[in-house]
Design a protein around this motif. Structure first.
Motif, PDB file in Angstrom:
ATOM      1  N   GLN A  51      26.024 -13.940  36.880  1.00 21.01           N
ATOM      2  CA  GLN A  51      25.667 -14.716  38.056  1.00 21.01           C
ATOM      3  C   GLN A  51      26.588 -14.339  39.207  1.00 21.01           C
ATOM      4  O   GLN A  51      27.803 -14.277  39.040  1.00 21.01           O
ATOM      5  CB  GLN A  51      25.790 -16.220  37.757  1.00 21.01           C
ATOM      6  N   VAL A  52      26.002 -14.081  40.360  1.00 25.09           N
ATOM      7  CA  VAL A  52      26.763 -13.723  41.547  1.00 25.09           C
ATOM      8  C   VAL A  52      26.621 -14.846  42.569  1.00 25.09           C
ATOM      9  O   VAL A  52      25.520 -15.332  42.815  1.00 25.09           O
ATOM     10  CB  VAL A  52      26.253 -12.406  42.147  1.00 25.09           C
ATOM     11  N   GLN A  53      27.727 -15.251  43.129  1.00 26.02           N
ATOM     12  CA  GLN A  53      27.709 -16.238  44.211  1.00 26.02           C
ATOM     13  C   GLN A  53      28.225 -15.597  45.485  1.00 26.02           C
ATOM     14  O   GLN A  53      29.233 -14.881  45.453  1.00 26.02           O
ATOM     15  CB  GLN A  53      28.557 -17.449  43.847  1.00 26.02           C
ATOM     16  N   LEU A  54      27.536 -15.864  46.575  1.00 28.38           N
ATOM     17  CA  LEU A  54      27.900 -15.300  47.862  1.00 28.38           C
ATOM     18  C   LEU A  54      28.115 -16.437  48.851  1.00 28.38           C
ATOM     19  O   LEU A  54      27.275 -17.328  48.958  1.00 28.38           O
ATOM     20  CB  LEU A  54      26.799 -14.379  48.374  1.00 28.38           C
ATOM     21  N   VAL A  55      29.216 -16.382  49.564  1.00 28.30           N
ATOM     22  CA  VAL A  55      29.534 -17.430  50.532  1.00 28.30           C
ATOM     23  C   VAL A  55      29.884 -16.773  51.861  1.00 28.30           C
ATOM     24  O   VAL A  55      30.848 -16.005  51.950  1.00 28.30           O
ATOM     25  CB  VAL A  55      30.701 -18.307  50.058  1.00 28.30           C
ATOM     26  N   SER A 110      29.708  -6.436  40.468  1.00 28.19           N
ATOM     27  CA  SER A 110      29.232  -5.075  40.610  1.00 28.19           C
ATOM     28  C   SER A 110      27.882  -5.122  41.299  1.00 28.19           C
ATOM     29  O   SER A 110      27.041  -5.956  40.964  1.00 28.19           O
ATOM     30  CB  SER A 110      29.112  -4.407  39.238  1.00 28.19           C
ATOM     31  N   THR A 111      27.685  -4.259  42.244  1.00 29.67           N
ATOM     32  CA  THR A 111      26.430  -4.231  42.962  1.00 29.67           C
ATOM     33  C   THR A 111      26.179  -2.836  43.479  1.00 29.67           C
ATOM     34  O   THR A 111      27.107  -2.014  43.560  1.00 29.67           O
ATOM     35  CB  THR A 111      26.431  -5.241  44.132  1.00 29.67           C
ATOM     36  N   TYR A 112      24.950  -2.532  43.797  1.00 30.66           N
ATOM     37  CA  TYR A 112      24.639  -1.244  44.400  1.00 30.66           C
ATOM     38  C   TYR A 112      24.809  -1.318  45.921  1.00 30.66           C
ATOM     39  O   TYR A 112      25.364  -0.424  46.534  1.00 30.66           O
ATOM     40  CB  TYR A 112      23.216  -0.820  44.068  1.00 30.66           C
ATOM     41  N   ALA A 113      24.322  -2.409  46.499  1.00 29.84           N
ATOM     42  CA  ALA A 113      24.374  -2.540  47.959  1.00 29.84           C
ATOM     43  C   ALA A 113      24.632  -3.980  48.360  1.00 29.84           C
ATOM     44  O   ALA A 113      24.321  -4.909  47.629  1.00 29.84           O
ATOM     45  CB  ALA A 113      23.062  -2.069  48.587  1.00 29.84           C
ATOM     46  N   MET A 114      25.213  -4.134  49.520  1.00 30.34           N
ATOM     47  CA  MET A 114      25.352  -5.442  50.145  1.00 30.34           C
ATOM     48  C   MET A 114      24.684  -5.362  51.512  1.00 30.34           C
ATOM     49  O   MET A 114      24.831  -4.378  52.228  1.00 30.34           O
ATOM     50  CB  MET A 114      26.821  -5.833  50.317  1.00 30.34           C
ATOM     51  N   GLY A 115      23.986  -6.413  51.842  1.00 31.99           N
ATOM     52  CA  GLY A 115      23.283  -6.411  53.114  1.00 31.99           C
ATOM     53  C   GLY A 115      23.490  -7.680  53.905  1.00 31.99           C
ATOM     54  O   GLY A 115      23.817  -8.726  53.338  1.00 31.99           O
ATOM     55  N   TRP A 116      23.337  -7.546  55.197  1.00 28.77           N
ATOM     56  CA  TRP A 116      23.287  -8.713  56.091  1.00 28.77           C
ATOM     57  C   TRP A 116      21.873  -8.805  56.659  1.00 28.77           C
ATOM     58  O   TRP A 116      21.323  -7.802  57.128  1.00 28.77           O
ATOM     59  CB  TRP A 116      24.293  -8.571  57.240  1.00 28.77           C
ATOM     60  N   THR A 176      20.685 -14.592  68.225  1.00 30.59           N
ATOM     61  CA  THR A 176      20.766 -15.940  67.674  1.00 30.59           C
ATOM     62  C   THR A 176      19.886 -16.075  66.441  1.00 30.59           C
ATOM     63  O   THR A 176      18.689 -15.776  66.492  1.00 30.59           O
ATOM     64  CB  THR A 176      20.345 -16.978  68.731  1.00 30.59           C
ATOM     65  N   ALA A 177      20.484 -16.498  65.342  1.00 29.67           N
ATOM     66  CA  ALA A 177      19.762 -16.609  64.070  1.00 29.67           C
ATOM     67  C   ALA A 177      20.711 -17.167  63.014  1.00 29.67           C
ATOM     68  O   ALA A 177      21.919 -17.278  63.244  1.00 29.67           O
ATOM     69  CB  ALA A 177      19.248 -15.245  63.618  1.00 29.67           C
ATOM     70  N   VAL A 178      20.139 -17.481  61.867  1.00 28.91           N
ATOM     71  CA  VAL A 178      20.952 -17.727  60.685  1.00 28.91           C
ATOM     72  C   VAL A 178      21.146 -16.387  59.994  1.00 28.91           C
ATOM     73  O   VAL A 178      20.182 -15.663  59.748  1.00 28.91           O
ATOM     74  CB  VAL A 178      20.287 -18.728  59.739  1.00 28.91           C
ATOM     75  N   TYR A 179      22.397 -16.072  59.703  1.00 23.20           N
ATOM     76  CA  TYR A 179      22.731 -14.802  59.079  1.00 23.20           C
ATOM     77  C   TYR A 179      23.067 -15.024  57.608  1.00 23.20           C
ATOM     78  O   TYR A 179      23.836 -15.929  57.267  1.00 23.20           O
ATOM     79  CB  TYR A 179      23.913 -14.161  59.794  1.00 23.20           C
ATOM     80  N   PHE A 180      22.496 -14.166  56.769  1.00 16.75           N
ATOM     81  CA  PHE A 180      22.684 -14.255  55.335  1.00 16.75           C
ATOM     82  C   PHE A 180      23.267 -12.954  54.812  1.00 16.75           C
ATOM     83  O   PHE A 180      22.879 -11.873  55.270  1.00 16.75           O
ATOM     84  CB  PHE A 180      21.341 -14.470  54.624  1.00 16.75           C
ATOM     85  N   CYS A 181      24.150 -13.040  53.846  1.00 17.31           N
ATOM     86  CA  CYS A 181      24.511 -11.836  53.114  1.00 17.31           C
ATOM     87  C   CYS A 181      23.781 -11.854  51.777  1.00 17.31           C
ATOM     88  O   CYS A 181      23.402 -12.921  51.268  1.00 17.31           O
ATOM     89  CB  CYS A 181      26.015 -11.700  52.926  1.00 17.31           C
ATOM     90  N   ALA A 182      23.569 -10.684  51.243  1.00 19.17           N
ATOM     91  CA  ALA A 182      22.820 -10.551  50.001  1.00 19.17           C
ATOM     92  C   ALA A 182      23.317  -9.361  49.210  1.00 19.17           C
ATOM     93  O   ALA A 182      23.838  -8.393  49.783  1.00 19.17           O
ATOM     94  CB  ALA A 182      21.330 -10.394  50.300  1.00 19.17           C
ATOM     95  N   ALA A 183      23.142  -9.446  47.900  1.00 15.48           N
ATOM     96  CA  ALA A 183      23.553  -8.378  46.999  1.00 15.48           C
ATOM     97  C   ALA A 183      22.319  -7.749  46.354  1.00 15.48           C
ATOM     98  O   ALA A 183      21.493  -8.464  45.774  1.00 15.48           O
ATOM     99  CB  ALA A 183      24.484  -8.921  45.917  1.00 15.48           C
ATOM    100  N   GLY A 184      22.236  -6.440  46.485  1.00 19.26           N
ATOM    101  CA  GLY A 184      21.181  -5.684  45.836  1.00 19.26           C
ATOM    102  C   GLY A 184      21.765  -4.944  44.658  1.00 19.26           C
ATOM    103  O   GLY A 184      22.483  -3.972  44.845  1.00 19.26           O
ATOM    104  N   LEU A 185      21.496  -5.409  43.460  1.00 23.73           N
ATOM    105  CA  LEU A 185      22.186  -4.875  42.291  1.00 23.73           C
ATOM    106  C   LEU A 185      21.768  -3.450  41.958  1.00 23.73           C
ATOM    107  O   LEU A 185      22.567  -2.687  41.401  1.00 23.73           O
ATOM    108  CB  LEU A 185      21.940  -5.772  41.087  1.00 23.73           C
ATOM    109  N   TYR A 193      20.574 -11.644  44.995  1.00 19.71           N
ATOM    110  CA  TYR A 193      21.439 -12.792  45.244  1.00 19.71           C
ATOM    111  C   TYR A 193      21.654 -12.962  46.748  1.00 19.71           C
ATOM    112  O   TYR A 193      21.834 -11.969  47.470  1.00 19.71           O
ATOM    113  CB  TYR A 193      22.794 -12.624  44.535  1.00 19.71           C
ATOM    114  N   TRP A 194      21.648 -14.238  47.156  1.00 14.85           N
ATOM    115  CA  TRP A 194      21.736 -14.552  48.580  1.00 14.85           C
ATOM    116  C   TRP A 194      22.770 -15.654  48.811  1.00 14.85           C
ATOM    117  O   TRP A 194      22.933 -16.555  47.999  1.00 14.85           O
ATOM    118  CB  TRP A 194      20.388 -15.043  49.092  1.00 14.85           C
TER     119      TRP A 194
END
Length: 119
Positions: free
Chosen positions: A1-5, A30-36, A91-100, A108-109
């Protein structure tokens, strides 16, 4: 389980800067990519920037190229988004995410952080 804050959002005037940070937990991480990503009211979610976790390659949406920079700290399991020359349309809500396994699919978001740019 991955948690992102995520952290670092806020209100800024046009032309200003903000730095977003995203902390990942869940050992071993461990992840392949991280995105915003970002989503403005009434608009579809937009992929803003991606970084390949091990290789460090980066990808940007045309709308932010030259203004935003994504980076990661593998030792701390964090990813950051430096945003310069901000515009009201950012202007927006910004999210980070993990692409395994891919930079195109994200499993994961984080919960998101609000960025508001006033004109």
């Amino acid at each position: 389980q991955v948690q992102l804050v995520e952290s670092g959002g806020g209100l800024v005037q046009a032309g200003g800067s903000l730095r977003l940070s995203c902390a990942a937990s869940g050992r071993p991480f461990s992840t392949y990519a991280m995105g915003w990503f970002r989503q403005a009211p009434g608009k579809e979610r937009e992929r803003v920037a991606v970084i390949i976790w091990n290789g460090g390659s980066t990808y940007y949406a045309d709308s932010v190229k030259g203004r935003f920079t994504i980076s990661r700290d593998k030792a701390k399991n964090t990813v950051a988004l430096q945003m310069n020359s901000l515009k009201p349309e950012d202007t927006a809500v910004y999210f980070c995410a993990a692409g395994l396994r891919s930079r195109f699919e994200y499993e994961y978001w984080g919960q998101g952080t609000q960025v508001t740019v006033s004109s």
